[in-house]
Design an enzyme around this catalytic site. Structure first.
Site, PDB file in Angstrom:
ATOM      1  CB  SER A   1     -14.079  15.870 -40.523  1.00 58.23           C
ATOM      2  OG  SER A   1     -15.004  16.832 -41.341  1.00 58.23           O
TER       3      SER A   1
ATOM      4  CG  HIS B   1     -16.194  13.096 -44.570  1.00 58.42           C
ATOM      5  ND1 HIS B   1     -16.725  14.128 -45.181  1.00 58.42           N
ATOM      6  CD2 HIS B   1     -15.529  13.506 -43.264  1.00 58.42           C
ATOM      7  CE1 HIS B   1     -16.682  15.049 -44.358  1.00 58.42           C
ATOM      8  NE2 HIS B   1     -15.967  14.815 -43.099  1.00 58.42           N
TER       9      HIS B   1
ATOM     10  CG  HIS C   1     -24.483  15.878 -48.574  1.00 56.53           C
ATOM     11  ND1 HIS C   1     -24.874  15.989 -47.547  1.00 56.53           N
ATOM     12  CD2 HIS C   1     -23.225  16.414 -48.539  1.00 56.53           C
ATOM     13  CE1 HIS C   1     -24.406  16.672 -46.630  1.00 56.53           C
ATOM     14  NE2 HIS C   1     -23.132  16.859 -47.200  1.00 56.53           N
TER      15      HIS C   1
ATOM     16  CG  ASP D   1     -15.901  15.998 -51.803  1.00 49.98           C
ATOM     17  OD1 ASP D   1     -14.887  16.765 -51.439  1.00 49.98           O
ATOM     18  OD2 ASP D   1     -16.330  15.255 -51.072  1.00 49.98           O
TER      19      ASP D   1
HETATM   20  N1  CMX Z   1     -23.669   6.434 -56.149  1.00 50.73           N
HETATM   21  C1  CMX Z   1     -24.151   5.410 -55.942  1.00 50.73           C
HETATM   22  N2  CMX Z   1     -24.964   4.892 -55.039  1.00 50.73           N
HETATM   23  C2  CMX Z   1     -25.226   5.920 -53.999  1.00 50.73           C
HETATM   24  C3  CMX Z   1     -24.491   7.064 -53.966  1.00 50.73           C
HETATM   25  C4  CMX Z   1     -23.712   7.394 -55.257  1.00 50.73           C
HETATM   26  N3  CMX Z   1     -23.280   8.832 -55.305  1.00 50.73           N
HETATM   27  N4  CMX Z   1     -24.914   7.848 -53.220  1.00 50.73           N
HETATM   28  C5  CMX Z   1     -25.762   6.978 -52.328  1.00 50.73           C
HETATM   29  N5  CMX Z   1     -25.790   5.833 -52.936  1.00 50.73           N
HETATM   30  C6  CMX Z   1     -26.466   4.704 -52.667  1.00 50.73           C
HETATM   31  C7  CMX Z   1     -26.273   4.126 -51.201  1.00 50.73           C
HETATM   32  O1  CMX Z   1     -24.806   3.607 -51.234  1.00 50.73           O
HETATM   33  C8  CMX Z   1     -27.286   3.367 -50.389  1.00 50.73           C
HETATM   34  O2  CMX Z   1     -27.372   2.187 -51.086  1.00 50.73           O
HETATM   35  P1  CMX Z   1     -27.595   0.745 -50.526  1.00 50.73           P
HETATM   36  O3  CMX Z   1     -29.032   1.125 -49.898  1.00 50.73           O
HETATM   37  O4  CMX Z   1     -27.492  -0.223 -51.440  1.00 50.73           O
HETATM   38  O5  CMX Z   1     -26.745   0.578 -49.159  1.00 50.73           O
HETATM   39  C9  CMX Z   1     -28.544   4.147 -51.158  1.00 50.73           C
HETATM   40  O6  CMX Z   1     -27.984   4.883 -52.362  1.00 50.73           O
HETATM   41  C10 CMX Z   1     -29.217   5.197 -50.383  1.00 50.73           C
HETATM   42  O7  CMX Z   1     -28.094   6.107 -49.671  1.00 50.73           O
HETATM   43  P2  CMX Z   1     -28.616   7.549 -49.388  1.00 50.73           P
HETATM   44  O8  CMX Z   1     -29.225   7.619 -47.963  1.00 50.73           O
HETATM   45  O9  CMX Z   1     -29.102   8.297 -50.447  1.00 50.73           O
HETATM   46  O10 CMX Z   1     -27.128   8.116 -49.064  1.00 50.73           O
HETATM   47  P3  CMX Z   1     -26.259   8.081 -47.703  1.00 50.73           P
HETATM   48  O11 CMX Z   1     -26.855   9.250 -46.743  1.00 50.73           O
HETATM   49  O12 CMX Z   1     -26.324   6.741 -47.050  1.00 50.73           O
HETATM   50  O13 CMX Z   1     -24.756   8.325 -48.003  1.00 50.73           O
HETATM   51  C11 CMX Z   1     -22.957   9.384 -49.154  1.00 50.73           C
HETATM   52  C12 CMX Z   1     -24.203   9.768 -48.371  1.00 50.73           C
HETATM   53  C13 CMX Z   1     -22.517  10.757 -49.385  1.00 50.73           C
HETATM   54  C14 CMX Z   1     -21.922   8.561 -48.262  1.00 50.73           C
HETATM   55  C15 CMX Z   1     -23.168   8.773 -50.511  1.00 50.73           C
HETATM   56  O14 CMX Z   1     -24.115   9.529 -50.905  1.00 50.73           O
HETATM   57  C16 CMX Z   1     -22.185   8.451 -51.196  1.00 50.73           C
HETATM   58  O15 CMX Z   1     -21.574   7.254 -50.960  1.00 50.73           O
HETATM   59  N6  CMX Z   1     -21.597   9.241 -52.290  1.00 50.73           N
HETATM   60  C17 CMX Z   1     -20.555   8.972 -52.941  1.00 50.73           C
HETATM   61  C18 CMX Z   1     -19.227   9.520 -51.991  1.00 50.73           C
HETATM   62  C19 CMX Z   1     -19.259  10.949 -51.956  1.00 50.73           C
HETATM   63  O16 CMX Z   1     -19.264  11.772 -52.732  1.00 50.73           O
HETATM   64  N7  CMX Z   1     -18.843  11.323 -50.627  1.00 50.73           N
HETATM   65  C20 CMX Z   1     -18.473  12.856 -50.502  1.00 50.73           C
HETATM   66  C21 CMX Z   1     -19.532  13.368 -49.428  1.00 50.73           C
HETATM   67  C22 CMX Z   1     -19.200  14.942 -49.156  1.00 50.73           C
HETATM   68  C23 CMX Z   1     -18.369  14.808 -48.182  1.00 50.73           C
HETATM   69  O17 CMX Z   1     -18.289  14.392 -47.087  1.00 50.73           O
HETATM   70  O18 CMX Z   1     -16.929  15.401 -48.774  1.00 50.73           O
END
Ligand code: CMX
Length: 441
Positions: A241, A271, A318, A373
């Protein structure tokens, strides 16, 4: 808006001189390396932006102009008899770099009160959408309808010296901030309360008035809104954002267009929409288990089921943080003070004890800890705000504080059009063979 503008002018002039000298002396210094994996995988860890309002440390969490959330809770001005910071004070801090006095925060409350009138065509634009429309879509449509008011767009069309860009951006930002609570509350009351709208209370602060217009005059809810609006405001510059608002603003799109673009990014489930996803996920878990007080074992099984279906556990993980988000902790503290026995809030705490080891055991997740969140929805449900599709709108109102303060700085510092270089896989292959390069000039 004179006093605040004068203060900002002094700050931005000093910063411009400092940055000019800094670049003159060190502009060619190499600041890091980029791997091919980073280019393909979301640019994690590549420093490529300047955002003055806040800085995120992977271990410690967010600091706003150097102040942590507990420090802000102690040092920012509060509402009468309140114990949570006024978001007006945080805006002052982000904009000027200085802690505000009570008078400074009250000055902003007063300006936002005076500029809060929303033109009727904005409500008409929202009303034109079916009631079933997602609140975030209504919100962005409302913001876009408000764009007719942009001073920046008018002044630019008339011919504006680039040195003066920041001034109408400042005016637009202040007016936009003044009006967002009314737009958010209008959407809530239209969608969920039979369009029984509530007039603003001219004596309340910005977040207190939002609570009032939503229909929640409980003192605890008002304090929650003050805390909520403060902790969601900014998370340095690279998140979707903030980055989108900054990027679109770099094309000299006015603050309304830039903010609306950013909020379309906030509406994504990875997000800001994660706040609705968390509560939806917990409600579905409760339904599937047939209890509103699941045990840790039951939660663990449900988490494993979620993962086995190829879904993320919302509220966990995150892109930058590597520890429990201090915004989660601040909300947990609020819960302990205001509603220690609430069943849903206790479930959120039990999930916190259960999820991290499971995510850790997968071996691929860089951060198994909760983000902001994971907690927010349960506190809202406690006060009766159960319509979780609305939650991201609250996040959006708060996020405006950070992205607008940053946009004023962007124009004040004369930042240029943002335009990173991209590559094709074909070019990457040629580069690996030593036949081409993949970096720009
Ligand atoms: N549940 C399951 N799997 C998860 C996970 C979760 N909460 N968080 C990360 N992973 C997975 C990723 O999808 C990725 O999988 P693949 O390799 O199979 O594609 C792997 O773990 C590695 O990811 P990462 O490097 O640890 O995390 P990213 O930096 O790529 O992603 C985020 C960060 C926030 C998108 C991810 O942790 C996520 O999807 N979390 C759940 C959604 C969420 O809570 N979002 C809110 C974030 C805060 C905000 O912006 O408001």
């Amino acid at each position: 808006m004179g006093i605040l503008k004068d203060k900002f002018t002094a700050k931005v002039n000093a910063s411009n001189t400092e940055i000019k000298n800094l670049l003159k002396e060190h502009g060619s210094k190499v600041a890091g390396e980029v791997t091919l994996a980073q280019i393909y995988q979301g640019m994690r860890g590549i420093t490529g932006l300047v955002t003055e309002t806040s800085l995120l440390d992977a271990q410690e969490g967010i600091r706003f102009r150097g102040y942590s959330i507990p420090e802000l809770q102690q040092q920012l001005p509060k509402a009468p008899k309140g114990d949570q910071p006024l978001p007006e004070g945080l805006f002052y801090l982000m904009l000027t770099g200085e802690l505000p006095s009570e008078e400074d925060a009250n000055y902003i409350t007063d300006v936002w009160q005076r500029r809060s009138h929303v033109p009727n065509h904005v409500f008409a634009a929202i009303d034109a959408l079916p009631v079933s429309t997602h609140p975030m879509t209504m919100y962005v449509v409302g913001v876009m309808a408000l764009q007719t008011e942009s001073y920046f767009a008018k002044r630019y069309a008339e011919g504006l010296n680039k040195k003066d860009y920041w001034e109408p951006v400042f005016d637009d930002a202040m007016i936009l901030l003044a009006r967002l609570p009314r737009i958010a509350a209008y959407i809530y009351r239209r969608k969920y309360k039979n369009s029984e709208h509530i007039h603003p209370n001219g004596l309340l602060d910005w977040a207190g008035n939002l609570a009032h217009m939503l229909g929640y005059d409980d003192k605890g809810f008002m304090e929650l809104m003050r805390l909520y609006m403060t902790i969601h405001a900014d998370h340095e510059g690279g998140n979707v954002s903030a980055h989108t608002t900054h990027l679109v603003g770099s094309a000299l799109s006015d603050p309304y267009l830039s903010y609306a673009a950013g909020m379309n990014g906030l509406a994504g489930p990875l997000h800001g929409l994660a706040n609705q996803e968390v509560i939806k996920w917990i409600f579905e878990m409760q339904e599937s288990l047939g209890t509103d007080e699941p045990s840790k074992e039951q939660i663990a099984d449900y988490v494993k089921k979620t993962l086995s279906e190829g879904k993320v556990v919302p509220g966990y993980g995150h892109a930058v943080l590597r520890k429990t988000d201090p915004r989660f902790t601040a909300q947990m503290e609020f819960g302990k003070n205001y509603m220690p026995d609430d069943k849903l809030v206790n479930t959120v705490w039990k999930i916190y004890e259960t999820v991290p080891p499971i995510l850790q055991s997968l071996g691929k997740i860089k951060n198994p800890w909760p983000n902001v969140d994971a907690h927010s929805g349960a506190l809202l449900v406690h006060y009766g705000l159960v319509e979780y599709e609305f939650y991201t709108v609250l996040f959006a109102v708060s996020r405006a504080l950070g992205v607008m303060a940053s946009l004023i700085w962007d124009r004040g510092l004369g930042f240029p059009l943002e335009r990173p270089k991209s590559v094709t896989t074909e070019q990457v292959k040629l580069w690996l063979e030593g036949k081409d390069q993949i970096w720009g000039e």
